[in-house]
Design an enzyme around this catalytic site. Structure first.
Site, PDB file in Angstrom:
ATOM      1  N   TYR A  67       0.825  -1.212   0.000  1.00 47.25           N
ATOM      2  CA  TYR A  67       0.000   0.000   0.000  1.00 47.25           C
ATOM      3  C   TYR A  67       0.858   1.261   0.000  1.00 47.25           C
ATOM      4  CZ  TYR A  67      -4.364  -2.483   0.101  1.00 47.25           C
ATOM      5  OH  TYR A  67      -5.427  -3.275  -0.287  1.00 47.25           O
ATOM      6  N   ASN A 102     -12.363   2.449  -7.539  1.00 48.32           N
ATOM      7  CA  ASN A 102     -10.969   2.864  -7.392  1.00 48.32           C
ATOM      8  C   ASN A 102     -10.744   3.554  -6.053  1.00 48.32           C
ATOM      9  OD1 ASN A 102     -10.874   1.897  -9.969  1.00 48.32           O
ATOM     10  ND2 ASN A 102     -10.875   3.918 -10.938  1.00 48.32           N
ATOM     11  N   VAL A 103      -9.565   3.325  -5.506  1.00 49.05           N
ATOM     12  CA  VAL A 103      -9.198   3.936  -4.220  1.00 49.05           C
ATOM     13  C   VAL A 103      -8.157   5.043  -4.437  1.00 49.05           C
ATOM     14  CG1 VAL A 103      -9.695   1.808  -2.954  1.00 49.05           C
ATOM     15  CG2 VAL A 103      -7.364   2.210  -3.829  1.00 49.05           C
ATOM     16  N   HIS A 129     -15.071   1.169  -2.420  1.00 49.36           N
ATOM     17  CA  HIS A 129     -13.981   0.354  -1.859  1.00 49.36           C
ATOM     18  C   HIS A 129     -13.002   1.183  -1.040  1.00 49.36           C
ATOM     19  CE1 HIS A 129     -14.809  -2.811  -5.197  1.00 49.36           C
ATOM     20  NE2 HIS A 129     -15.669  -2.882  -4.213  1.00 49.36           N
ATOM     21  N   CYS A 164      -5.647   5.232  20.353  1.00 48.49           N
ATOM     22  CA  CYS A 164      -5.641   4.001  21.149  1.00 48.49           C
ATOM     23  C   CYS A 164      -4.381   3.154  20.940  1.00 48.49           C
ATOM     24  CB  CYS A 164      -6.868   3.167  20.800  1.00 48.49           C
ATOM     25  SG  CYS A 164      -6.712   2.327  19.210  1.00 48.49           S
ATOM     26  N   GLY A 201     -14.145   0.962 -17.765  1.00 46.90           N
ATOM     27  CA  GLY A 201     -12.874   0.436 -17.278  1.00 46.90           C
ATOM     28  C   GLY A 201     -12.964  -0.529 -16.129  1.00 46.90           C
ATOM     29  N   GLU A 229     -11.668  -4.121 -24.054  1.00 47.08           N
ATOM     30  CA  GLU A 229     -11.928  -5.566 -24.151  1.00 47.08           C
ATOM     31  C   GLU A 229     -13.369  -5.866 -23.750  1.00 47.08           C
ATOM     32  OE1 GLU A 229      -7.400  -6.544 -22.514  1.00 47.08           O
ATOM     33  OE2 GLU A 229      -9.154  -7.476 -21.555  1.00 47.08           O
ATOM     34  N   ALA A 245     -10.920   4.834 -22.177  1.00 46.78           N
ATOM     35  CA  ALA A 245     -11.730   5.864 -21.517  1.00 46.78           C
ATOM     36  C   ALA A 245     -11.252   7.260 -21.912  1.00 46.78           C
ATOM     37  CB  ALA A 245     -11.638   5.689 -20.007  1.00 46.78           C
TER      38      ALA A 245
HETATM   39  C1  BV8 Z   1     -18.161  -8.528   0.288  1.00 50.43           C
HETATM   40  C2  BV8 Z   1      -9.948  -2.153  -2.515  1.00 50.43           C
HETATM   41  C3  BV8 Z   1     -19.584  -9.393   2.043  1.00 50.43           C
HETATM   42  C4  BV8 Z   1      -8.637  -2.665  -2.019  1.00 50.43           C
HETATM   43  C5  BV8 Z   1     -11.089  -3.965  -3.718  1.00 50.43           C
HETATM   44  C6  BV8 Z   1     -20.622 -12.870  -5.328  1.00 50.43           C
HETATM   45  C7  BV8 Z   1     -20.098 -13.662  -6.299  1.00 50.43           C
HETATM   46  C8  BV8 Z   1     -18.717 -13.980  -6.259  1.00 50.43           C
HETATM   47  C9  BV8 Z   1     -17.870 -13.490  -5.265  1.00 50.43           C
HETATM   48  C10 BV8 Z   1     -18.411 -12.697  -4.314  1.00 50.43           C
HETATM   49  C11 BV8 Z   1     -19.769 -12.399  -4.334  1.00 50.43           C
HETATM   50  N1  BV8 Z   1     -19.995 -11.592  -3.280  1.00 50.43           N
HETATM   51  C12 BV8 Z   1     -18.838 -11.387  -2.596  1.00 50.43           C
HETATM   52  C13 BV8 Z   1     -17.868 -12.051  -3.205  1.00 50.43           C
HETATM   53  C14 BV8 Z   1     -16.498 -12.058  -2.798  1.00 50.43           C
HETATM   54  C15 BV8 Z   1     -15.686 -10.871  -3.347  1.00 50.43           C
HETATM   55  C16 BV8 Z   1     -15.600 -10.891  -4.858  1.00 50.43           C
HETATM   56  O1  BV8 Z   1     -16.327 -10.215  -5.555  1.00 50.43           O
HETATM   57  N2  BV8 Z   1     -14.621 -11.655  -5.337  1.00 50.43           N
HETATM   58  C17 BV8 Z   1     -14.372 -11.681  -6.807  1.00 50.43           C
HETATM   59  C18 BV8 Z   1     -12.868 -11.646  -6.996  1.00 50.43           C
HETATM   60  C19 BV8 Z   1     -14.977 -12.893  -7.415  1.00 50.43           C
HETATM   61  N3  BV8 Z   1     -16.240  -9.596  -2.912  1.00 50.43           N
HETATM   62  C20 BV8 Z   1     -15.878  -9.158  -1.685  1.00 50.43           C
HETATM   63  O2  BV8 Z   1     -15.148  -9.771  -0.931  1.00 50.43           O
HETATM   64  C21 BV8 Z   1     -16.459  -7.816  -1.274  1.00 50.43           C
HETATM   65  N4  BV8 Z   1     -16.990  -7.901   0.061  1.00 50.43           N
HETATM   66  O3  BV8 Z   1     -18.831  -8.996  -0.608  1.00 50.43           O
HETATM   67  O4  BV8 Z   1     -18.477  -8.597   1.650  1.00 50.43           O
HETATM   68  C22 BV8 Z   1     -19.235 -10.796   1.731  1.00 50.43           C
HETATM   69  C23 BV8 Z   1     -17.990 -11.255   2.106  1.00 50.43           C
HETATM   70  C24 BV8 Z   1     -17.672 -12.579   1.784  1.00 50.43           C
HETATM   71  C25 BV8 Z   1     -18.540 -13.413   1.061  1.00 50.43           C
HETATM   72  C26 BV8 Z   1     -19.808 -12.893   0.728  1.00 50.43           C
HETATM   73  C27 BV8 Z   1     -20.154 -11.570   1.052  1.00 50.43           C
HETATM   74  C28 BV8 Z   1     -15.350  -6.747  -1.208  1.00 50.43           C
HETATM   75  C29 BV8 Z   1     -14.751  -6.509  -2.544  1.00 50.43           C
HETATM   76  C30 BV8 Z   1     -13.819  -5.289  -2.493  1.00 50.43           C
HETATM   77  C31 BV8 Z   1     -12.368  -5.684  -2.477  1.00 50.43           C
HETATM   78  N5  BV8 Z   1     -11.525  -4.486  -2.578  1.00 50.43           N
HETATM   79  N6  BV8 Z   1     -10.342  -2.829  -3.758  1.00 50.43           N
HETATM   80  C32 BV8 Z   1      -7.484  -2.280  -2.916  1.00 50.43           C
HETATM   81  O5  BV8 Z   1      -7.705  -1.609  -3.944  1.00 50.43           O
HETATM   82  O6  BV8 Z   1      -6.362  -2.649  -2.536  1.00 50.43           O
HETATM   83  S1  BV8 Z   1     -11.553  -4.734  -5.195  1.00 50.43           S
HETATM   84  C33 BV8 Z   1     -10.434  -4.124  -6.395  1.00 50.43           C
HETATM   85  O7  BV8 Z   1     -10.422  -5.110  -7.410  1.00 50.43           O
HETATM   86  C34 BV8 Z   1     -10.845  -2.857  -7.091  1.00 50.43           C
HETATM   87  O8  BV8 Z   1     -11.410  -1.923  -6.221  1.00 50.43           O
HETATM   88  C35 BV8 Z   1     -11.848  -3.364  -8.129  1.00 50.43           C
HETATM   89  O9  BV8 Z   1     -13.092  -3.537  -7.560  1.00 50.43           O
HETATM   90  C36 BV8 Z   1     -11.303  -4.736  -8.437  1.00 50.43           C
HETATM   91  C37 BV8 Z   1     -10.529  -4.701  -9.712  1.00 50.43           C
HETATM   92  O10 BV8 Z   1     -11.466  -4.696 -10.742  1.00 50.43           O
HETATM   93  P1  BV8 Z   1     -11.392  -3.525 -11.859  1.00 50.43           P
HETATM   94  O11 BV8 Z   1     -11.368  -2.214 -11.189  1.00 50.43           O
HETATM   95  O12 BV8 Z   1     -12.453  -3.835 -12.824  1.00 50.43           O
HETATM   96  O13 BV8 Z   1      -9.925  -3.715 -12.501  1.00 50.43           O
HETATM   97  P2  BV8 Z   1      -9.410  -4.900 -13.442  1.00 50.43           P
HETATM   98  O14 BV8 Z   1      -7.936  -4.760 -13.503  1.00 50.43           O
HETATM   99  O15 BV8 Z   1     -10.009  -6.198 -13.034  1.00 50.43           O
HETATM  100  O16 BV8 Z   1     -10.033  -4.543 -14.890  1.00 50.43           O
HETATM  101  C38 BV8 Z   1      -9.666  -3.355 -15.534  1.00 50.43           C
HETATM  102  C39 BV8 Z   1     -10.559  -3.248 -16.770  1.00 50.43           C
HETATM  103  O17 BV8 Z   1     -10.259  -2.011 -17.417  1.00 50.43           O
HETATM  104  C40 BV8 Z   1     -10.329  -4.370 -17.779  1.00 50.43           C
HETATM  105  O18 BV8 Z   1     -11.583  -4.850 -18.229  1.00 50.43           O
HETATM  106  C41 BV8 Z   1      -9.549  -3.673 -18.912  1.00 50.43           C
HETATM  107  O19 BV8 Z   1      -9.876  -4.213 -20.167  1.00 50.43           O
HETATM  108  C42 BV8 Z   1     -10.062  -2.243 -18.794  1.00 50.43           C
HETATM  109  N7  BV8 Z   1      -9.140  -1.199 -19.272  1.00 50.43           N
HETATM  110  C43 BV8 Z   1      -7.778  -1.250 -19.306  1.00 50.43           C
HETATM  111  N8  BV8 Z   1      -7.297  -0.054 -19.801  1.00 50.43           N
HETATM  112  C44 BV8 Z   1      -8.383   0.734 -20.042  1.00 50.43           C
HETATM  113  C45 BV8 Z   1      -9.555   0.015 -19.698  1.00 50.43           C
HETATM  114  N9  BV8 Z   1     -10.797   0.536 -19.832  1.00 50.43           N
HETATM  115  C46 BV8 Z   1     -10.896   1.807 -20.332  1.00 50.43           C
HETATM  116  N10 BV8 Z   1      -9.816   2.569 -20.667  1.00 50.43           N
HETATM  117  C47 BV8 Z   1      -8.562   2.071 -20.551  1.00 50.43           C
HETATM  118  N11 BV8 Z   1      -7.518   2.839 -20.889  1.00 50.43           N
HETATM  119 ZN    ZN Z   2      -7.426   3.598  17.410  1.00 53.60          ZN
END
Ligand code: BV8
Ligand code: ZN
Length: 253
Positions: A67, A102-103, A129, A164, A201, A229, A245
């Site tokens: 981080y 995004n963060v 997030h 704390c 994105g 994509e 974008a």
């Molecule tokens: C939760 C912060 C209750 C931290 C992040 C239902 C089904 C399946 C799984 C689950 C479900 N419900 C819950 C889950 C579990 C999990 C989940 O979704 N897992 C996934 C992997 C399957 N979700 C959670 O755990 C969430 N909490 O649900 O709590 C719970 C808990 C447990 C079980 C049940 C319920 C919390 C999720 C949040 C995690 N934190 N970020 C940090 O940043 O360090 S997630 C993080 O990853 C990002 O914030 C973002 O969300 C994700 C990345 O995805 P994208 O942003 O889309 O990025 P990526 O690289 O994947 O894609 C980029 C895209 O851009 C591509 O398509 C590419 O082609 C495109 N691109 C590239 N260049 C460009 C472009 N587009 C336009 N212009 C360009 N130039």
């Molecule tokens: Zn504290």
């Protein structure tokens, strides 16, 4: 201008209430690595391996090193034409709600850059997030501005809560952790009320954020996807525009 972009422009112009969902792709042209794209890996760790409470409990020094690296990287990036076009939309198009996964805080900075006389908060996104530039105490929950010079060389030098003494962590939502109910609730309310959802994105795999466009579709609205994509959302989108974008959003908005 392709007919697709023309059609998308008409959809935007005709929409009364718009919700926008962005992911890492909108910040790619600002130099922020995406999660699943090339360069998404850090020291061969998959984000899902480090962005979890388990990883932090196991090795807080390693998680903080990641981080601190991202915080430094993001601090040297600037909003791009995509962020600026969305901020402009939020100021000019009656009811627009920005929702971001995004963060990196780049939407906020775009809002401040574009605001002029307007109140920049009108273009601030719902950060479902969290935000990497902020800390949160893992014991009392107190939030505080994050430092850029976190020393993650030893566990002893990691930042502590001034209230704390608890271990500080980045104020982001980790996998397996629930989102802030108010923030995700407001995002779904906006999605339900919207007649257009613009998805930019994101690979649309992380939940519950990935359900935002589904909620708009279920309430009879349209979905425009902007991504170089295809994604799991593409087949259900009203329109899916292939491109970046930074190029497409200024043309669209
Ligand atoms: C939760 C912060 C209750 C931290 C992040 C239902 C089904 C399946 C799984 C689950 C479900 N419900 C819950 C889950 C579990 C999990 C989940 O979704 N897992 C996934 C992997 C399957 N979700 C959670 O755990 C969430 N909490 O649900 O709590 C719970 C808990 C447990 C079980 C049940 C319920 C919390 C999720 C949040 C995690 N934190 N970020 C940090 O940043 O360090 S997630 C993080 O990853 C990002 O914030 C973002 O969300 C994700 C990345 O995805 P994208 O942003 O889309 O990025 P990526 O690289 O994947 O894609 C980029 C895209 O851009 C591509 O398509 C590419 O082609 C495109 N691109 C590239 N260049 C460009 C472009 N587009 C336009 N212009 C360009 N130039
Ligand atoms: Zn504290």
């Amino acid at each position: 201008m392709t007919t697709e972009v023309e059609r998308a422009r008409r959809l935007v112009a005709g929409a009364e209430r718009i919700v926008v969902l962005t992911g890492a792709g909108i910040s790619a042209e600002s130099g922020v690595p995406t999660f699943r794209g090339a360069g998404g890996l850090w020291k061969s760790y998959r984000p899902e391996e480090l962005a979890t409470p388990e990883a932090f409990a196991r090795d807080p020094r390693l998680v903080w090193e990641w981080y601190a690296w991202r915080r430094g990287l993001v601090a040297n990036c600037a909003p791009n034409a995509g962020h600026l076009a969305l901020a402009h939309l939020a100021f000019t198009h009656g009811s627009t709600t920005l929702v971001t996964q995004n963060v990196d805080g780049l939407h906020h900075r775009a809002a401040e850059e574009v605001a002029g006389e307007e109140d920049p908060r009108k273009a601030f996104p719902l950060e479902v997030h969290g935000a990497i530039h902020r800390d949160r105490c893992s014991r009392c929950g107190r939030r505080s501005p994050g430092r850029l010079d976190v020393d993650a060389s030893t566990a002893e030098t990691l930042p502590r809560c001034v209230e704390c003494g608890g271990m500080l962590r980045p104020d982001v939502v980790w996998f397996g952790e629930s989102l802030d109910p108010e923030v995700i609730g407001a995002s779904f309310d906006a999605a339900r009320a919207a007649d257009l959802c613009l998805v930019v994105g994101t690979s649309a795999v992380v939940h519950p954020a990935a359900s935002v466009p589904e909620v708009t579709l279920q309430s009879g609205g349209a979905v425009i996807e902007v991504n170089p994509e295809s994604t799991p959302l593409t087949e259900r989108a009203t329109l899916s525009l292939r491109g970046s974008a930074g190029e497409l959003l200024p043309a669209l908005l």
